[in-house]
Design a protein around this motif. Structure first.
Motif, PDB file in Angstrom:
ATOM      1  N   MET A   1     -84.406  37.112  67.339  1.00  0.00           N
ATOM      2  CA  MET A   1     -84.037  38.245  66.499  1.00  0.00           C
ATOM      3  C   MET A   1     -83.384  37.714  65.220  1.00  0.00           C
ATOM      4  O   MET A   1     -82.473  36.910  65.278  1.00  0.00           O
ATOM      5  N   ASN A   2     -83.872  38.172  64.082  1.00  0.00           N
ATOM      6  CA  ASN A   2     -83.270  37.714  62.840  1.00  0.00           C
ATOM      7  C   ASN A   2     -82.017  38.545  62.518  1.00  0.00           C
ATOM      8  O   ASN A   2     -81.745  39.558  63.156  1.00  0.00           O
ATOM      9  N   HIS A   3     -81.275  38.090  61.528  1.00  0.00           N
ATOM     10  CA  HIS A   3     -79.995  38.727  61.187  1.00  0.00           C
ATOM     11  C   HIS A   3     -80.163  40.192  60.790  1.00  0.00           C
ATOM     12  O   HIS A   3     -79.325  41.033  61.123  1.00  0.00           O
ATOM     13  N   PHE A   4     -81.222  40.491  60.069  1.00  0.00           N
ATOM     14  CA  PHE A   4     -81.448  41.866  59.631  1.00  0.00           C
ATOM     15  C   PHE A   4     -81.701  42.774  60.835  1.00  0.00           C
ATOM     16  O   PHE A   4     -81.160  43.879  60.910  1.00  0.00           O
ATOM     17  N   GLU A   5     -82.512  42.291  61.770  1.00  0.00           N
ATOM     18  CA  GLU A   5     -82.791  43.066  62.981  1.00  0.00           C
ATOM     19  C   GLU A   5     -81.527  43.274  63.801  1.00  0.00           C
ATOM     20  O   GLU A   5     -81.321  44.348  64.374  1.00  0.00           O
ATOM     21  N   LEU A   6     -80.696  42.249  63.882  1.00  0.00           N
ATOM     22  CA  LEU A   6     -79.454  42.343  64.634  1.00  0.00           C
ATOM     23  C   LEU A   6     -78.607  43.521  64.157  1.00  0.00           C
ATOM     24  O   LEU A   6     -78.025  44.250  64.959  1.00  0.00           O
ATOM     25  N   PHE A   7     -78.577  43.726  62.855  1.00  0.00           N
ATOM     26  CA  PHE A   7     -77.782  44.811  62.272  1.00  0.00           C
ATOM     27  C   PHE A   7     -78.610  46.057  61.976  1.00  0.00           C
ATOM     28  O   PHE A   7     -78.112  47.002  61.364  1.00  0.00           O
ATOM     29  N   ASP A   8     -79.869  46.045  62.396  1.00  0.00           N
ATOM     30  CA  ASP A   8     -80.777  47.174  62.192  1.00  0.00           C
ATOM     31  C   ASP A   8     -80.866  47.547  60.714  1.00  0.00           C
ATOM     32  O   ASP A   8     -80.743  48.707  60.331  1.00  0.00           O
ATOM     33  N   LEU A   9     -81.074  46.514  59.892  1.00  0.00           N
ATOM     34  CA  LEU A   9     -81.197  46.684  58.442  1.00  0.00           C
ATOM     35  C   LEU A   9     -82.596  46.268  58.007  1.00  0.00           C
ATOM     36  O   LEU A   9     -83.211  45.402  58.640  1.00  0.00           O
ATOM     37  N   PRO A  10     -83.084  46.841  56.923  1.00  0.00           N
ATOM     38  CA  PRO A  10     -84.383  46.399  56.405  1.00  0.00           C
ATOM     39  C   PRO A  10     -84.278  44.960  55.898  1.00  0.00           C
ATOM     40  O   PRO A  10     -83.227  44.543  55.408  1.00  0.00           O
ATOM     41  N   VAL A  11     -85.345  44.207  56.034  1.00  0.00           N
ATOM     42  CA  VAL A  11     -85.379  42.831  55.553  1.00  0.00           C
ATOM     43  C   VAL A  11     -85.543  42.894  54.042  1.00  0.00           C
ATOM     44  O   VAL A  11     -86.650  42.992  53.516  1.00  0.00           O
ATOM     45  N   ALA A  17     -73.896  47.473  51.986  1.00  0.00           N
ATOM     46  CA  ALA A  17     -72.782  46.664  52.486  1.00  0.00           C
ATOM     47  C   ALA A  17     -71.906  47.452  53.457  1.00  0.00           C
ATOM     48  O   ALA A  17     -71.416  46.895  54.448  1.00  0.00           O
ATOM     49  N   ALA A  18     -71.705  48.737  53.188  1.00  0.00           N
ATOM     50  CA  ALA A  18     -70.888  49.562  54.087  1.00  0.00           C
ATOM     51  C   ALA A  18     -71.572  49.712  55.442  1.00  0.00           C
ATOM     52  O   ALA A  18     -70.913  49.666  56.493  1.00  0.00           O
ATOM     53  N   GLN A  19     -72.875  49.875  55.433  1.00  0.00           N
ATOM     54  CA  GLN A  19     -73.636  49.992  56.680  1.00  0.00           C
ATOM     55  C   GLN A  19     -73.570  48.665  57.460  1.00  0.00           C
ATOM     56  O   GLN A  19     -73.399  48.672  58.679  1.00  0.00           O
ATOM     57  N   LEU A  20     -73.694  47.556  56.760  1.00  0.00           N
ATOM     58  CA  LEU A  20     -73.582  46.246  57.398  1.00  0.00           C
ATOM     59  C   LEU A  20     -72.216  46.096  58.063  1.00  0.00           C
ATOM     60  O   LEU A  20     -72.127  45.700  59.227  1.00  0.00           O
ATOM     61  N   GLN A  21     -71.173  46.445  57.350  1.00  0.00           N
ATOM     62  CA  GLN A  21     -69.824  46.293  57.888  1.00  0.00           C
ATOM     63  C   GLN A  21     -69.597  47.216  59.090  1.00  0.00           C
ATOM     64  O   GLN A  21     -69.016  46.796  60.098  1.00  0.00           O
ATOM     65  N   ALA A  22     -70.080  48.447  59.005  1.00  0.00           N
ATOM     66  CA  ALA A  22     -69.915  49.385  60.121  1.00  0.00           C
ATOM     67  C   ALA A  22     -70.648  48.888  61.366  1.00  0.00           C
ATOM     68  O   ALA A  22     -70.101  48.934  62.485  1.00  0.00           O
ATOM     69  N   ARG A  23     -71.848  48.403  61.197  1.00  0.00           N
ATOM     70  CA  ARG A  23     -72.622  47.895  62.341  1.00  0.00           C
ATOM     71  C   ARG A  23     -71.991  46.626  62.896  1.00  0.00           C
ATOM     72  O   ARG A  23     -72.000  46.392  64.102  1.00  0.00           O
ATOM     73  N   ARG A  62     -73.515  39.112  54.379  1.00  0.00           N
ATOM     74  CA  ARG A  62     -72.442  39.667  53.549  1.00  0.00           C
ATOM     75  C   ARG A  62     -72.409  39.046  52.154  1.00  0.00           C
ATOM     76  O   ARG A  62     -72.129  39.717  51.166  1.00  0.00           O
ATOM     77  N   GLN A  63     -72.726  37.764  52.061  1.00  0.00           N
ATOM     78  CA  GLN A  63     -72.677  37.052  50.790  1.00  0.00           C
ATOM     79  C   GLN A  63     -74.062  37.068  50.131  1.00  0.00           C
ATOM     80  O   GLN A  63     -75.035  36.612  50.736  1.00  0.00           O
ATOM     81  N   PRO A  64     -74.166  37.561  48.900  1.00  0.00           N
ATOM     82  CA  PRO A  64     -75.481  37.666  48.258  1.00  0.00           C
ATOM     83  C   PRO A  64     -76.274  36.360  48.201  1.00  0.00           C
ATOM     84  O   PRO A  64     -77.476  36.362  48.477  1.00  0.00           O
ATOM     85  N   LEU A  65     -75.631  35.239  47.869  1.00  0.00           N
ATOM     86  CA  LEU A  65     -76.383  33.987  47.771  1.00  0.00           C
ATOM     87  C   LEU A  65     -76.888  33.522  49.135  1.00  0.00           C
ATOM     88  O   LEU A  65     -78.039  33.104  49.257  1.00  0.00           O
ATOM     89  N   ARG A  67     -77.421  35.430  51.670  1.00  0.00           N
ATOM     90  CA  ARG A  67     -78.438  36.413  52.079  1.00  0.00           C
ATOM     91  C   ARG A  67     -79.767  36.104  51.410  1.00  0.00           C
ATOM     92  O   ARG A  67     -80.824  36.139  52.044  1.00  0.00           O
ATOM     93  N   ALA A  68     -79.735  35.739  50.136  1.00  0.00           N
ATOM     94  CA  ALA A  68     -80.963  35.396  49.413  1.00  0.00           C
ATOM     95  C   ALA A  68     -81.604  34.151  50.016  1.00  0.00           C
ATOM     96  O   ALA A  68     -82.822  34.111  50.223  1.00  0.00           O
ATOM     97  N   GLU A  69     -80.790  33.143  50.309  1.00  0.00           N
ATOM     98  CA  GLU A  69     -81.325  31.927  50.932  1.00  0.00           C
ATOM     99  C   GLU A  69     -81.945  32.243  52.289  1.00  0.00           C
ATOM    100  O   GLU A  69     -83.019  31.734  52.621  1.00  0.00           O
ATOM    101  N   TYR A  70     -81.267  33.066  53.072  1.00  0.00           N
ATOM    102  CA  TYR A  70     -81.775  33.433  54.394  1.00  0.00           C
ATOM    103  C   TYR A  70     -83.097  34.194  54.265  1.00  0.00           C
ATOM    104  O   TYR A  70     -84.038  33.952  55.021  1.00  0.00           O
ATOM    105  N   LEU A  71     -83.160  35.087  53.306  1.00  0.00           N
ATOM    106  CA  LEU A  71     -84.389  35.848  53.078  1.00  0.00           C
ATOM    107  C   LEU A  71     -85.543  34.901  52.733  1.00  0.00           C
ATOM    108  O   LEU A  71     -86.657  35.066  53.245  1.00  0.00           O
TER     109      LEU A  71
END
Length: 167
Positions: A1-11, A17-23, A62-65, A67-71
């Motif tokens: 499971m990738n990080h986006f799936e873990l938090f149920d967020l679109p890739v 950011a608020a949704q990420l933090q709440a999840r 959480r960190q844009p850079l 997150r971009a690298e992970y993407l």
């Protein structure tokens, strides 16, 4: 499971950011090792491992850079920071100019101007990165990430100079 799936967020680079933090908080409560205090040693280790993975995934998204690298990694492109240099002569010249500027900083007014210029350039690169990721221009996005990493290093150096000037 990738990080986006873990938090149920679109890739996607653009996330809520608020949704990420709440999840994250919800998952953290569910997976926290304290909830497994009376479980077997194996279950305790698993809970600790899942919590560690959760924390790593959260910090990455959480960190844009990062997150971009992970993407880009999910798209099959791994940045080789030290092994691959930027082949952009214009940016390399700008790096040299920034280095010279930092060496000559000796008053707070110059420092404030440098911070403002750095913030403006960093913002422009961040917008460029977002557009490149949305258009799946992965190689260009990788170069922009390298530029942004340099800009973040410059910001840290400017903060050190500020500390010295403020004594």
């Amino acid at each position: 499971m990738n990080h986006f799936e873990l938090f149920d967020l679109p890739v996607s680079f653009a996330i809520d950011a608020a949704q990420l933090q709440a999840r994250y908080r919800t998952l953290q409560q569910t997976l926290h090792p304290d909830r497994f205090a009376n479980a077997s040693e194996r279950d305790k280790r698993m809970a600790l491992q899942r919590t560690s993975q959760l924390n790593d995934a959260y910090q990455t998204l959480r960190q844009p850079l990062s997150r971009a690298e992970y993407l880009l990694e999910l798209r099959g492109l791994t940045l080789q920071h030290e092994q691959q240099t930027l082949q952009d002569p214009e940016f390399l010249m700008a790096q040299m100019e920034w280095r010279e500027r930092l060496e000559e900083l000796d008053v707070v007014a110059e420092l404030d101007a440098a911070f403002a210029d750095l913030q403006q350039q960093t913002h422009a690169y961040q917008q460029e990165l977002e557009q490149q990721l949305e258009a799946e221009q992965n190689e260009a996005a990788a170069d922009t990430i390298r530029k942004l990493k340099f800009m973040h290093k410059l910001a840290a150096e400017l903060e050190l100079i500020e500390d010295k000037l403020n004594g």
